[in-house]
Design an enzyme around this catalytic site. Structure first.
Site, PDB file in Angstrom:
ATOM      1  CD  GLU A 468      -9.130   6.453 -19.970  1.00 17.08           C
ATOM      2  OE1 GLU A 468      -9.044   6.525 -21.214  1.00 17.08           O
ATOM      3  OE2 GLU A 468      -9.858   5.630 -19.383  1.00 17.08           O
ATOM      4  CG  HIS A 471      -7.077   4.289 -24.343  1.00 15.81           C
ATOM      5  ND1 HIS A 471      -7.184   3.168 -25.118  1.00 15.81           N
ATOM      6  CD2 HIS A 471      -7.847   4.055 -23.253  1.00 15.81           C
ATOM      7  CE1 HIS A 471      -7.990   2.297 -24.529  1.00 15.81           C
ATOM      8  NE2 HIS A 471      -8.405   2.811 -23.389  1.00 15.81           N
ATOM      9  CG  HIS A 596     -19.261   0.064 -20.847  1.00 18.27           C
ATOM     10  ND1 HIS A 596     -19.303   0.669 -19.619  1.00 18.27           N
ATOM     11  CD2 HIS A 596     -17.973   0.073 -21.221  1.00 18.27           C
ATOM     12  CE1 HIS A 596     -18.083   1.027 -19.282  1.00 18.27           C
ATOM     13  NE2 HIS A 596     -17.249   0.679 -20.237  1.00 18.27           N
ATOM     14  CB  ILE A 597     -23.813  -3.054 -23.955  1.00 14.67           C
ATOM     15  CG1 ILE A 597     -24.964  -3.186 -22.952  1.00 14.67           C
ATOM     16  CG2 ILE A 597     -22.565  -3.710 -23.403  1.00 14.67           C
ATOM     17  CD1 ILE A 597     -25.472  -4.621 -22.827  1.00 14.67           C
ATOM     18  CG  PHE A 598     -28.220  -0.834 -23.437  1.00 12.65           C
ATOM     19  CD1 PHE A 598     -28.723  -1.634 -24.453  1.00 12.65           C
ATOM     20  CD2 PHE A 598     -28.098  -1.371 -22.165  1.00 12.65           C
ATOM     21  CE1 PHE A 598     -29.120  -2.940 -24.202  1.00 12.65           C
ATOM     22  CE2 PHE A 598     -28.488  -2.677 -21.909  1.00 12.65           C
ATOM     23  CZ  PHE A 598     -28.998  -3.468 -22.923  1.00 12.65           C
ATOM     24  N   GLY A 600     -22.834   3.145 -25.601  1.00 11.11           N
ATOM     25  CA  GLY A 600     -21.431   3.238 -25.992  1.00 11.11           C
ATOM     26  C   GLY A 600     -21.197   2.280 -27.142  1.00 11.11           C
ATOM     27  N   GLY A 601     -19.952   1.950 -27.382  1.00  8.89           N
ATOM     28  CA  GLY A 601     -19.666   1.109 -28.538  1.00  8.89           C
ATOM     29  C   GLY A 601     -19.447  -0.353 -28.200  1.00  8.89           C
TER      30      GLY A 601
HETATM   31 ZN    ZN Z   1      -9.730   2.040 -21.982  1.00 11.97          ZN
END
Ligand code: ZN
Length: 678
Positions: A468, A471, A596-598, A600-601
């Protein structure tokens, strides 16, 4: 005064000491109305110039979207029924405002005219990329649509946003609703002291112990509990989360997929996967198939061999010659074999990874590589929970360049699981030439401190923190002056994990480890033997781990590349047949928690993790090549990394940025070498 409406609230860090759920509805509604009014005026006078399009749009949209970012942030770290209700009430305003902007024909036409006009060459490369991305996104948002198609498109977007919020709330509620209350010594057999302390309901760590589906509880329980029946119970609860009754996510996700497919049709694309890839670094679906096929080919035979090995081991240790490993046995036996082979456990390492020490090691690594200093600045800004920290970042000349919050601990009662970095403020050069410094949120779910002991982290939690922070570095060390491409903004999804996964690699170097691993009581360094084992253990069951990611990525892509026939569960079964060693249970509803897919992006973009791993492993190899024990060479390579990947962020195409750093296009070889799958 509503803190969302204070003058230039978007220019400063959020007033977490003042903001309450009551402010959300009036604040967001007022900002949305103001945005729409200003947008209407802009549309009347918009011209094909940088100032009249991108710059004006930025000024108009920033107050609302900064405020909305705060609401989203609080949904993740300070969730409550009141906040959820307020969030739901204004979501329509947000979607409508976003749609109005992305669907604005006058602005779209001005952008296209700018792109095709005589002034195009006067824009710098960053500006050109921002304009080109805006045109692309406008087209993907259906800006060219008219009449019934346009109306339908807007309805789809609104419904999708509501569905994804519902999906998340179901998952959070379902996770909270389940627990196992253990009362007897037999039931807690094998559980490590940290887990017992974290789950104890009685005084001074006495039982009963409450085992939940919250990841920092669930995962160690599955690795350590000697009670096969309890592991099975917990496992089944975990893979069927949010799949029944009022919290059933299956109809929601089927609806999400159908709406996405319909949306692709309206945009005249063959599938939602094509819509997704239009804004990715990967050129098309076959390119992703190829990457996944290469990884699968290396990982599947290795994963099978790893499973055989584990079964043999489990049979020998359990004395049951015909033992077949069930899904709830794998983590348990894998952890036993890991302990035996590498002779260390998470629990043995924890005392060496106290959060304060790990932070200072992380910050010294940042200084060594990128010449930045991090210093605590607690108390200088309002926070949302007493455990949250605040830090400032300065460069070699001592000048402040960024800041970040750190919310380190798991807080299941009101905080989402997982870890993430998010933007509090993006870098911006103001018209008067001054710069608004970037501010990041770093959110982790590390084990909380117990009693007067500091938080003692697992090695995985340390790696996550580095991830993190990676990022965060891209967000904070950006030199881009335009919000639209500063930091992680405008970075393609499949390139966004480059700096984060790159940072994880440093946890496996002795230079970094020496700086962060120290016994919290004795001050002793991490024994060399233990460090060697951490490095050797990195690729333990690498085939299985890689295959798991390939399974998720393939499933995600399969769900989004065609209309949903067969049923999603049948599709999952088929994909699992080619991408797992032990197939999921018939009752497995993993998809109901695949946020993640439903929610998130990552829709048709889960492959991005692997795509970016290729980039990050290759980038790290550049440091290895110059020699990690050569501080000067490492610093020079670090400077180049900072000047390219961290500074340019979304300002240039990731392939150009990567080539500027590495001197060539990325190669998969370093990743395959790093994971031992070559
Ligand atoms: Zn990451």
């Amino acid at each position: 005064m509503n803190p969302f409406l204070a003058l230039a609230a978007h220019e400063n860090v959020p007033r977490f000491d003042q903001i309450t759920p009551d402010h959300v509805e009036p604040g967001i509604s007022a900002l949305a109305a103001e945005l729409l009014e200003k947008l209407g005026r802009l549309e009347k006078e918009v011209a094909p110039s940088w100032t009249a399009t991108i710059e004006s749009l930025g000024d108009i949209t920033e107050p609302l979207f900064t405020a909305w970012g705060i609401v989203q942030h609080l949904m993740g770290v300070k969730n409550s029924p009141e906040l959820r209700a307020a969030h739901e009430a204004v979501q329509k305003d947000i979607v409508q405002a976003s749609m109005r902007i992305s669907q604005s024909e006058p602005i779209y036409h001005a952008l296209v005219a700018l792109k095709d006009g005589a002034d195009w060459d006067k824009l710098d490369v960053v500006q050109q990329r921002i304009v080109a991305a805006a045109v692309r996104d406008a087209e993907l948002s259906g800006v060219g649509l008219t009449g019934a198609k346009k109306e339908r498109f807007e309805k789809i977007e609104l419904e999708l946003a509501e569905l994804s919020t519902k999906f998340t709330n179901h998952l959070l509620d379902a996770t909270k609703a389940f627990s196992l209350l253990l009362t007897t010594p037999e039931e807690i057999e094998g559980l490590p002291p940290t887990l017992l302390a974290a789950t104890a309901q009685g005084e001074n760590g006495a039982g009963p112990w409450k085992i939940t589906l919250d990841a920092p509880i669930y995962l160690p329980f599955m690795e350590h509990s000697r009670r096969r029946d309890l592991r099975e119970k917990l496992y089944r609860a975990h893979v069927t989360r949010a799949s029944s009754g009022e919290r059933d996510n299956l109809p929601l996700l089927e609806r999400i997929l159908a709406l996405r497919q319909e949306k692709a049709g309206i945009l005249e694309r063959g599938s939602y996967a094509e819509v997704s890839l239009a804004s990715k670094m990967a050129p098309d679906v076959p390119a992703v198939d190829k990457l996944l096929a290469e990884l699968r080919a290396a990982a599947l035979p290795r994963a099978r061999a790893e499973h055989e090995e584990l079964r043999t081991y489990a049979r020998e240790k359990s004395g049951e010659g015909d033992l077949e490993l069930s899904l709830w046995d794998i983590a348990f036996w894998a952890e036993r074999l890991r302990e035996e082979r590498y002779a260390y456990s998470d629990e043995e390492l924890r005392p060496y990874f106290s959060l304060p020490r790990v932070l200072s090691g992380l910050f010294s690594t940042a200084r060594r590589l990128f010449e930045v200093d991090v210093r605590p600045a607690d108390g200088e800004v309002p926070i949302w929970d007493p455990s949250v920290r605040f830090f400032r970042v300065s460069d070699a000349s001592g000048r402040d360049i960024a800041a970040f919050y750190l919310d380190p601990y798991s807080r299941p009662e009101n905080k989402r699981g997982g870890a993430w970095m998010d933007v509090a403020l993006a870098r911006k050069r103001r018209p008067d030439g001054t710069v608004r410094l970037p501010v990041a949120y770093l959110v982790c779910n590390a084990t909380s401190p117990v009693g007067d002991q500091p938080s003692l982290m697992t090695f995985r939690e340390v790696e996550t923190l580095f991830h993190e922070f990676g990022h965060g570095l891209q967000h904070m060390l950006t030199t881009v002056d335009h919000v639209a491409a500063a930091g992680i903004n405008n970075v393609e999804w499949d390139a966004v994990e480059l700096p984060s996964q790159f940072m994880e690699n440093w946890c496996y170097t002795k230079e970094t480890m020496a700086a962060l691993a120290m016994h919290f009581e004795t001050g002793a360094p991490l024994p060399q033997g233990l460090f060697d084992k951490i490095v050797a253990a990195r690729n333990y069951r690498a085939g299985t781990a890689t295959l798991r990611q390939v399974y998720f990525a393939t499933l995600d892509l399969a769900l989004h590349r065609q209309p949903a026939s067969p049923s999603v569960l049948e599709l999952q079964r088929r994909v699992a047949a080619d991408n797992t060693v032990v197939p999921p249970l018939a009752e497995d509803r993993f998809l109901c928690s695949f946020a993640h897919i439903f929610a998130g992006g990552y829709a048709a973009g889960y492959y991005s993790y692997k795509w970016a791993e290729v980039l990050s492993a290759d980038a790290f190899a550049a440091f290895r090549e110059v020699g990690l024990d050569h501080p000067q060479a490492v610093l020079e390579t670090g400077r180049r990394f900072r000047r390219t990947v961290l500074s340019e962020g979304g300002g240039r195409h990731p392939m150009h940025v990567f080539k500027d750093f590495r001197g060539r296009e990325p190669s998969t070889r370093p990743l395959l070498e790093q994971t031992g799958l070559l």
